[in-house]
Design an enzyme around this catalytic site. Structure first.
Site, PDB file in Angstrom:
ATOM      1  N   HIS A 169       0.838  -1.206   0.000  1.00  0.00           N
ATOM      2  CA  HIS A 169       0.000   0.000   0.000  1.00  0.00           C
ATOM      3  C   HIS A 169       0.872   1.256   0.000  1.00  0.00           C
ATOM      4  CE1 HIS A 169      -3.322   2.687   1.442  1.00  0.00           C
ATOM      5  NE2 HIS A 169      -2.303   3.283   2.062  1.00  0.00           N
ATOM      6  N   GLU A 170       1.905   1.268   0.831  1.00  0.00           N
ATOM      7  CA  GLU A 170       2.770   2.449   0.912  1.00  0.00           C
ATOM      8  C   GLU A 170       3.567   2.653  -0.375  1.00  0.00           C
ATOM      9  OE1 GLU A 170       2.301   4.562   3.081  1.00  0.00           O
ATOM     10  OE2 GLU A 170       1.061   3.326   4.397  1.00  0.00           O
TER      11      GLU A 170
ATOM     12  N   HIS B  15       1.511   4.391  -2.901  1.00  0.00           N
ATOM     13  CA  HIS B  15       1.535   5.849  -2.747  1.00  0.00           C
ATOM     14  C   HIS B  15       2.763   6.445  -3.427  1.00  0.00           C
ATOM     15  CE1 HIS B  15      -1.939   6.660  -0.336  1.00  0.00           C
ATOM     16  NE2 HIS B  15      -1.547   5.937   0.697  1.00  0.00           N
TER      17      HIS B  15
ATOM     18  N   GLU C 127      -6.563   6.907  -0.778  1.00  0.00           N
ATOM     19  CA  GLU C 127      -6.368   5.713   0.045  1.00  0.00           C
ATOM     20  C   GLU C 127      -6.992   4.493  -0.623  1.00  0.00           C
ATOM     21  OE1 GLU C 127      -4.457   5.325   2.635  1.00  0.00           O
ATOM     22  OE2 GLU C 127      -3.917   7.448   2.569  1.00  0.00           O
TER      23      GLU C 127
END
Length: 286
Positions: free
Chosen positions: A131-132, A135, A206
């Site tokens: 997930h990071e 980003h 998100e």
């Protein structure tokens, strides 16, 4: 391109805000000083916002020898995401959370807390880091770090305004009562402005990072399990005063909101509802 535009708008807004404050309390001289300060802040926000955030949480860079599993996960995910490997940091905090920062994929960093390392399984940590890295790949990290710096400046101004109001201002406009009222208004509205800035960093990013992270790891269920644990873990974590002050300006950067929410907090939520994120992830198939 969209994130770069938002970053430019944030920096321009910071300049305008500081110039208006300088003009109100210091006239032409105050306006010039505020403009010079804004230029310095804008330069620092672009080039050093990631370092400011990492320092805020006393994050320490770890080597492959110190954290082999962490580096193994990041190595594999960066390869799958087709981005340069970011630097890896650990934050010594019982708060279970993680964030990414950096002005672009070539100058990125991911940070995890000791709390998250103790709470999650290997595959769940992999889901979180995917997930990071999403980003980083989506170039969300620059605007997030700039927004955190921006919110920090506004919070600092609010603190300054509170003290100025208590001690009768610092000799700005001729109308002393008007000046004090201005300080009080700024002290009240500045924290709200800081929150609105974080809300400007769309919650939809998100969801996008959840989906992209799931594609990278091919394990949407691992991120879903991690989010459930993190939501519970953060709701039961008792932060220090320093943790609270830091999180108020950078809550939007974390994978789950580290702030405990009341009714007002829910109204100004920086993240989508975790249950909705989990529901979407569990419906994904790769």
């Amino acid at each position: 391109m969209k994130n770069m535009l938002r970053t430019t708008v944030l920096l321009a807004s910071l300049t305008g805000l500081l110039v208006l404050i300088g003009d109100y309390f210091g006239g032409t001289g105050g306006m010039i000083i505020a403009f010079l300060f804004a230029v310095i802040m804008n330069f620092g926000s672009y080039w050093y916002s990631d370092k400011i955030v990492l320092k805020m949480y006393r994050a320490r860079e770890v080597t492959p020898a110190e954290s082999p599993n962490l580096h193994r996960i990041v190595d594999g995910l960066a390869l799958k995401a087709n981005i340069p490997k970011p630097k890896v940091y650990v934050v010594d905090s019982g708060m279970p959370n993680a964030f990414a920062t950096g002005r672009n994929p070539q100058h990125a960093a991911v940070a995890v807390t000791t709390g998250i390392l103790n709470l999650l399984s290997y595959e769940e940590i992999e889901g979180v880091l995917a997930h990071e890295l999403a980003h980083v790949k989506n170039r969300d990290t620059l605007i997030s770090a700039v927004a955190a710096t921006f919110a920090g400046v506004i919070t600092m101004l609010a603190t300054w305004a509170r003290w100025a109001a208590i001690f009768g201002g610092f000799g700005g406009r001729d109308d002393d009562n008007g000046g004090i009222i201005g300080f009080i208004v700024m002290a009240v509205l500045a924290p709200l402005a800081a929150t609105l800035i974080q809300l400007a960093i769309s919650r939809s990013r998100e969801f996008a990072a959840d989906e992209e992270g799931a594609r990278i790891s091919k394990k949407p269920w691992a991120l879903a399990d991690a989010l459930e644990k993190l939501e519970y873990g953060n709701s039961h974590f008792q932060p220090s005063i320093r943790d609270v002050q830091a999180k108020e300006t950078s809550a939007h950067m974390f994978i789950v909101n580290p702030l405990k929410g009341g009714t007002l907090q829910s109204l100004f939520r920086t993240h989508p509802v975790t249950d909705e994120r989990v529901k979407r992830l569990r419906a994904m198939r790769f």
